[in-house]
Enzyme design. Structure first.
Site, mmCIF file in Angstrom:
data_model
loop_
_atom_site.group_PDB
_atom_site.id
_atom_site.type_symbol
_atom_site.label_atom_id
_atom_site.label_comp_id
_atom_site.label_asym_id
_atom_site.label_seq_id
_atom_site.Cartn_x
_atom_site.Cartn_y
_atom_site.Cartn_z
ATOM 1 N N ASN A 1 -10.374 13.156 6.294
ATOM 2 C CA ASN A 1 -10.410 12.275 7.463
ATOM 3 C C ASN A 1 -9.235 12.602 8.370
ATOM 4 O OD1 ASN A 1 -8.050 10.538 6.745
ATOM 5 N ND2 ASN A 1 -9.349 10.081 4.968
ATOM 6 N N ASP B 1 -13.376 7.103 0.712
ATOM 7 C CA ASP B 1 -14.146 6.121 -0.060
ATOM 8 C C ASP B 1 -15.026 6.789 -1.103
ATOM 9 O OD1 ASP B 1 -13.172 3.814 1.141
ATOM 10 O OD2 ASP B 1 -14.496 4.066 2.877
ATOM 11 N N PRO C 1 -12.140 5.229 -6.868
ATOM 12 C CA PRO C 1 -11.498 3.971 -7.253
ATOM 13 C C PRO C 1 -10.806 3.361 -6.033
ATOM 14 C CG PRO C 1 -10.259 5.878 -8.076
ATOM 15 C CD PRO C 1 -11.547 6.399 -7.509
ATOM 16 N N ASP C 2 -10.807 2.042 -5.933
ATOM 17 C CA ASP C 2 -10.062 1.380 -4.855
ATOM 18 C C ASP C 2 -8.629 1.177 -5.360
ATOM 19 O OD1 ASP C 2 -8.854 -0.497 -3.098
ATOM 20 O OD2 ASP C 2 -10.860 -0.977 -2.346
ATOM 21 N N ILE C 3 -7.726 2.011 -4.904
ATOM 22 C CA ILE C 3 -6.358 2.023 -5.440
ATOM 23 C C ILE C 3 -5.659 0.695 -5.146
ATOM 24 C CG2 ILE C 3 -4.165 3.282 -5.431
ATOM 25 C CD1 ILE C 3 -5.785 5.716 -4.339
ATOM 26 N N LYS D 1 -9.565 -7.629 -1.513
ATOM 27 C CA LYS D 1 -8.734 -6.712 -2.298
ATOM 28 C C LYS D 1 -7.607 -7.415 -3.036
ATOM 29 C CE LYS D 1 -9.888 -2.672 0.348
ATOM 30 N NZ LYS D 1 -9.782 -1.229 0.196
HETATM 31 N N1 CTP Z 1 -7.616 1.878 -0.093
HETATM 32 C C1 CTP Z 1 -7.317 2.280 -1.373
HETATM 33 N N2 CTP Z 1 -8.256 2.951 -2.100
HETATM 34 C C2 CTP Z 1 -9.470 3.207 -1.606
HETATM 35 C C3 CTP Z 1 -9.788 2.793 -0.290
HETATM 36 C C4 CTP Z 1 -8.838 2.130 0.432
HETATM 37 O O1 CTP Z 1 -6.202 2.046 -1.835
HETATM 38 N N3 CTP Z 1 -10.363 3.864 -2.342
HETATM 39 C C5 CTP Z 1 -6.603 1.119 0.633
HETATM 40 C C6 CTP Z 1 -6.042 1.816 1.831
HETATM 41 O O2 CTP Z 1 -4.870 2.540 1.513
HETATM 42 C C7 CTP Z 1 -5.717 0.648 2.763
HETATM 43 C C8 CTP Z 1 -6.774 -0.384 2.412
HETATM 44 O O3 CTP Z 1 -7.237 -0.035 1.118
HETATM 45 O O4 CTP Z 1 -4.488 0.077 2.477
HETATM 46 C C9 CTP Z 1 -7.925 -0.502 3.335
HETATM 47 O O5 CTP Z 1 -8.498 0.763 3.561
HETATM 48 P P1 CTP Z 1 -9.884 0.842 4.360
HETATM 49 O O6 CTP Z 1 -10.330 2.276 4.350
HETATM 50 O O7 CTP Z 1 -9.738 0.161 5.676
HETATM 51 O O8 CTP Z 1 -10.762 -0.061 3.428
HETATM 52 P P2 CTP Z 1 -12.081 0.189 2.697
HETATM 53 O O9 CTP Z 1 -11.964 -0.434 1.348
HETATM 54 O O10 CTP Z 1 -12.441 1.622 2.713
HETATM 55 O O11 CTP Z 1 -13.065 -0.680 3.557
HETATM 56 P P3 CTP Z 1 -14.203 -0.280 4.593
HETATM 57 O O12 CTP Z 1 -14.302 1.207 4.598
HETATM 58 O O13 CTP Z 1 -15.388 -0.954 4.098
HETATM 59 O O14 CTP Z 1 -13.696 -0.829 5.902
#
Ligand code: CTP
Length: 418
Positions: A216, A284, A312-314, A349
């Site tokens: 990205n 993502d 994984p959502d860190i 989150k």
């Molecule tokens: N983030 C993370 N791990 C992921 C995705 C996001 O830690 N796999 C963290 C990013 O570092 C940021 C926050 O979550 O601090 C939000 O990131 P964003 O990309 O806006 O959120 P998404 O969960 O991807 O939501 P969406 O794409 O549905 O807007």
């Protein structure tokens, strides 16, 4: 000004006559100046002129045995507080950048342990030539202060950047270089002293095959600015960085990662921390089956299917971690309904704050940012400002929030600043 000693190397260019005026200004300002005249420089000004103005012997050759016995070139290069090359010709800077020592001037420049300032003067084309651009970058990277030349009409009849700055401006730069540095405040007085700040920054790259990846537009600049501001505030900082070409901020421990899963592991390994600021634009999704072989076209005209799985959502995982930092800050890059999405994201989150920004313009990679800090007690909207200022505002708010809290259990005492 205290009696400072300046070693002035006068290179071979028409601007060498201005070096005579500089010698006068240094003397008038209370400095002591010893001149070294290169062979080229001697075609434009004489050693006699420089000796008379500086009231010191002028050195011209490496092979002057008398001087070699009495002083030696090493000593000459070290007894100064500052070495100034003025004018610094394209050739002289090229030899400095390459580490060549084939005359007295370049030998002194290689032997010195003192700060060096170069004041360029040359034809505009020579200044803009890729070789000079490269040499100036090399010199700056190795700690030489290279002043910007003035722009205007040149002795050769052309117009543009390349003229030697006026001697008064060079003297001002010398005074600034010699001014005593402001001592840094004692570590304990800094607002984040004794705290461990964990920052994620940049994009992640998710391989498709050995040569391709999903990425990205994140530049990493905002996260790096936050890491730098936190370190300046006295924190021990761990910066988990995706693939970006930014320099590591001073006193920051950087862990380079490539994929979201590597970033997740690095974040876990960095715990415990007092605060985590998750600025990374984590991908993502990753490909379900990135194999060891390059994908090839099969001639059918049908592209290969690209199956994706969720990363994984860190941030969300960190918020559920038994070793969750006392303060967890997420970022949200949104293109519409910025605040509403940030409020929902904060709840989903489990972060304490979400710093939301509108990325519908050129924020990703740009120098400025306009953010809204969404917290439990409301939304604080900051005006558009440089990313460094956003970082400072955020770090100030973090310090204020953490101040009544005890430091994370095994955070070692702050070692910075030295
Ligand atoms: N983030 C993370 N791990 C992921 C995705 C996001 O830690 N796999 C963290 C990013 O570092 C940021 C926050 O979550 O601090 C939000 O990131 P964003 O990309 O806006 O959120 P998404 O969960 O991807 O939501 P969406 O794409 O549905 O807007």
């Amino acid at each position: 000004m205290l009696q400072k000693r300046i070693l002035l190397i006068v290179g071979g260019g028409i601007a060498a006559y201005k070096a005579c005026e500089l010698v006068r200004l240094i003397r008038k300002g209370g400095g002591d100046v010893t001149c070294v005249l290169t062979e080229g420089g001697a075609h434009f000004v004489t050693a006699m002129t420089l000796a008379a103005l500086s009231e010191n012997p002028v050195h011209t050759t490496l092979w002057d045995l008398k001087n070699e016995v009495e002083m030696g070139h090493i000593q000459l290069s070290r007894q100064a507080d500052l070495v100034v090359v003025c004018p610094a010709t394209a050739d002289l800077m090229a030899r400095m950048a390459a580490g060549i020592a084939d005359d007295l001037a370049t030998t002194l420049l290689l032997a010195t342990d003192k700060p060096v300032m170069a004041v360029p003067a040359m034809n505009v084309r020579m200044w803009q030539h890729a070789a000079t651009v490269r040499n100036v970058a090399t010199l700056r990277a190795s700690g030489v202060t290279v002043l910007e030349p003035d722009e205007g009409a040149m002795a050769c009849g052309e117009f543009g950047p390349g003229r030697l700055p006026e001697p008064a401006a060079v003297w001002t730069a010398i005074e600034a270089a010699l001014a005593p540095r402001q001592p840094l405040p004692a570590a304990a007085a800094l607002p984040l002293a004794g705290r461990h700040v964990l920052v994620t920054a940049g994009p992640t790259h998710e391989p498709i095959d050995p040569v391709r990846y999903i990425a990205n537009r994140s530049s990493g600049r905002q996260g790096f600015a936050i890491a730098e501001a936190a370190a300046r505030a006295g924190a021990r900082v761990t910066l988990v960085a995706g693939p970006v070409a930014l320099p590591t901020p001073p006193r920051v421990v950087r862990v380079n990662v490539e994929t979201a899963r590597e970033m997740a592991a690095a974040v876990e390994a960095a715990l415990p921390a007092d605060v985590a600021v998750m600025v990374a634009a984590v991908a993502d999704w990753r490909t379900a089956d990135a194999g060891p072989h390059k994908l090839k076209k099969d001639g059918s005209g049908t592209p290969p299917p690209l199956a994706l799985v969720e990363n994984p959502d860190i941030l969300a995982n960190l918020c559920r971690n038994p070793r969750r930092p006392a303060l967890v800050v997420g970022f949200a890059a949104e293109t519409d309904d910025v605040i509403a999405h940030a409020v929902a994201k904060r709840a989903r989150k489990g972060a304490d704050w979400i710093v939301a920004n509108d990325v519908s313009g050129d924020v990703m990679g740009g120098a400025t940012n306009a953010v809204h800090i969404v917290a439990a007690d409301g939304v604080d909207s900051l005006p558009e400002m440089p990313k460094e200022h956003v970082a400072e505002a955020l770090v100030a708010r973090i310090a204020q929030t953490l101040s009544p809290m005890a430091p994370a259990p095994s955070t070692p005492p702050t070692e910075f600043p030295a």
